[in-house]
Write a protein that holds these residues in place. Structure first.
Motif, mmCIF file in Angstrom:
data_model
loop_
_atom_site.group_PDB
_atom_site.id
_atom_site.type_symbol
_atom_site.label_atom_id
_atom_site.label_comp_id
_atom_site.label_asym_id
_atom_site.label_seq_id
_atom_site.Cartn_x
_atom_site.Cartn_y
_atom_site.Cartn_z
ATOM 1 N N SER A 109 -1.833 -2.889 -4.918
ATOM 2 C CA SER A 109 -1.006 -2.693 -6.112
ATOM 3 C C SER A 109 -1.623 -1.701 -7.084
ATOM 4 O O SER A 109 -0.915 -1.132 -7.924
ATOM 5 N N ASP A 112 -3.745 4.356 -4.907
ATOM 6 C CA ASP A 112 -2.781 5.361 -4.445
ATOM 7 C C ASP A 112 -3.357 6.268 -3.359
ATOM 8 O O ASP A 112 -2.774 7.308 -3.038
ATOM 9 N N ALA A 157 5.301 3.439 2.284
ATOM 10 C CA ALA A 157 4.343 3.375 1.176
ATOM 11 C C ALA A 157 3.927 1.937 0.899
ATOM 12 O O ALA A 157 4.723 1.123 0.424
ATOM 13 N N SER A 160 4.376 0.865 -2.799
ATOM 14 C CA SER A 160 5.672 0.972 -3.457
ATOM 15 C C SER A 160 6.043 -0.362 -4.098
ATOM 16 O O SER A 160 5.560 -1.422 -3.680
ATOM 17 N N PRO A 161 6.904 -0.341 -5.119
ATOM 18 C CA PRO A 161 7.327 -1.610 -5.734
ATOM 19 C C PRO A 161 7.931 -2.571 -4.717
ATOM 20 O O PRO A 161 7.691 -3.782 -4.785
ATOM 21 N N GLU A 162 8.705 -2.029 -3.760
ATOM 22 C CA GLU A 162 9.315 -2.890 -2.741
ATOM 23 C C GLU A 162 8.250 -3.550 -1.869
ATOM 24 O O GLU A 162 8.344 -4.742 -1.547
ATOM 25 N N ASN A 164 5.090 -4.101 -2.686
ATOM 26 C CA ASN A 164 4.350 -5.076 -3.493
ATOM 27 C C ASN A 164 5.126 -6.381 -3.633
ATOM 28 O O ASN A 164 4.551 -7.474 -3.545
ATOM 29 N N GLU A 193 10.329 -1.403 5.276
ATOM 30 C CA GLU A 193 9.454 -0.318 5.724
ATOM 31 C C GLU A 193 10.198 0.623 6.666
ATOM 32 O O GLU A 193 10.012 1.842 6.615
ATOM 33 N N GLN A 196 12.140 3.375 4.956
ATOM 34 C CA GLN A 196 11.298 4.471 4.469
ATOM 35 C C GLN A 196 10.889 5.401 5.608
ATOM 36 O O GLN A 196 10.893 6.629 5.459
#
Length: 209
Positions: A109, A112, A157, A160-162, A164, A193, A196
Motif C-alpha cells: 500500500s 511504488d 498494479a 492500485s486501490p482495487e 489494496n 487483475e 488490467q
C-alpha cells in the motif's frame, strides 16, 4: 535448460518480439542463448502444450495469435485455484501468518517500485496458497504461474486501490473464518487483475483482437 529457453521464448511472444503467426527462429534463439537446438525444440514442445505456438510439418513452428479470452480464461482458472487455497487457509491459518499478510499488505500500500511490488504480491498469495491449498491445487497453481511470463503478471498494479481493497478483503475473510468469502474475494481479486492485464496487452498490440 529447456525451461529457461521456454521462458525466454514466452517472454518474446508477450513483449512483441515474436509476432502472431511468425515462424519461431530456432537457430537464432539457440545462438542468442548459447545453447544447442535440442533445448529449443524441447521448449517449443512445452509452449505448444501451453497453446502459445503450433508446429507444422516441414514448415516449422509458428506463434499462435493470443486473444483476450485466452488471458481472461487463464486468470479465471487461476482465480478458481486461488479461491480454493484461500478457503482452505481459513481452516489452517495461524496468527503469525495473518500478521505477515498484514505486513505485506501495508508494504504494498505504501510502495511504488514495480519489481518490489511484484515480489511482495507474489509472497502474499504464495503464503495463502501454501497454507491452504491441497497438493493437487498447488500443482495446478504452479502450472498456471508458468504459463505467463513474470512481466505479464506485473502488468496488474499490486498497489492500485482495487488491489489494496482486494488484499484487505481477503485478509478480513481469513480473520473472520469465512471460507465462502475468502474464496469469492480471491476469485474477484484475480478477475480484477485480468482486466488490467488484458487492457495493457491490447494497448501494446500483443492481442489479436
Amino acid at each position: 535448460m529447456s525451461a529457461e529457453v521456454a521462458e525466454h521464448i514466452r517472454t518474446m511472444i508477450f513483449d512483441g518480439r515474436l509476432k502472431a503467426e511468425q515462424r519461431v527462429p530456432q537457430d537464432a534463439i539457440a545462438e542468442e542463448l548459447g545453447v544447442s537446438r535440442l533445448p529449443v525444440r524441447e521448449a517449443l514442445i512445452t509452449l505448444e502444450a501451453d497453446g502459445l505456438v503450433s508446429s507444422e510439418t516441414h514448415r516449422g513452428t509458428f506463434v499462435v495469435p493470443i486473444r483476450s479470452e485466452d488471458i481472461t480464461d487463464h486468470y479465471r482458472l487461476y482465480g478458481m485455484a486461488q479461491g480454493l487455497a484461500a478457503a482452505g487457509a481459513v481452516r489452517r491459518i495461524t496468527e503469525p501468518v495473518l500478521d505477515r499478510l498484514d505486513e505485506l499488505h501495508a508494504q504494498m500500500s505504501s510502495n511504488d517500485d514495480p519489481d518490489l511490488l511484484h515480489d511482495l504480491n507474489w509472497e502474499f498469495h504464495t503464503l495463502i496458497n501454501k497454507t491452504g491449498a491441497s497438493r493437487r491445487t498447488l500443482s495446478v497453481l504452479r502450472q498456471l504461474s508458468h504459463n505467463l511470463p513474470r512481466e505479464v503478471y506485473s502488468l496488474a498494479a499490486a498497489a492500485s486501490p482495487e488491489a489494496n481493497r482486494g488484499h484487505s478483503r481477503i485478509i478480513a475473510a481469513l480473520r473472520a473464518g469465512n471460507e465462502a468469502e475468502a474464496d469469492l474475494a480471491s476469485r474477484e481479486h484475480v478477475q480484477q487483475e485480468s482486466h488490467q492485464v488484458v487492457a495493457a496487452l491490447k494497448r501494446d498490440g500483443i492481442l489479436a483482437d
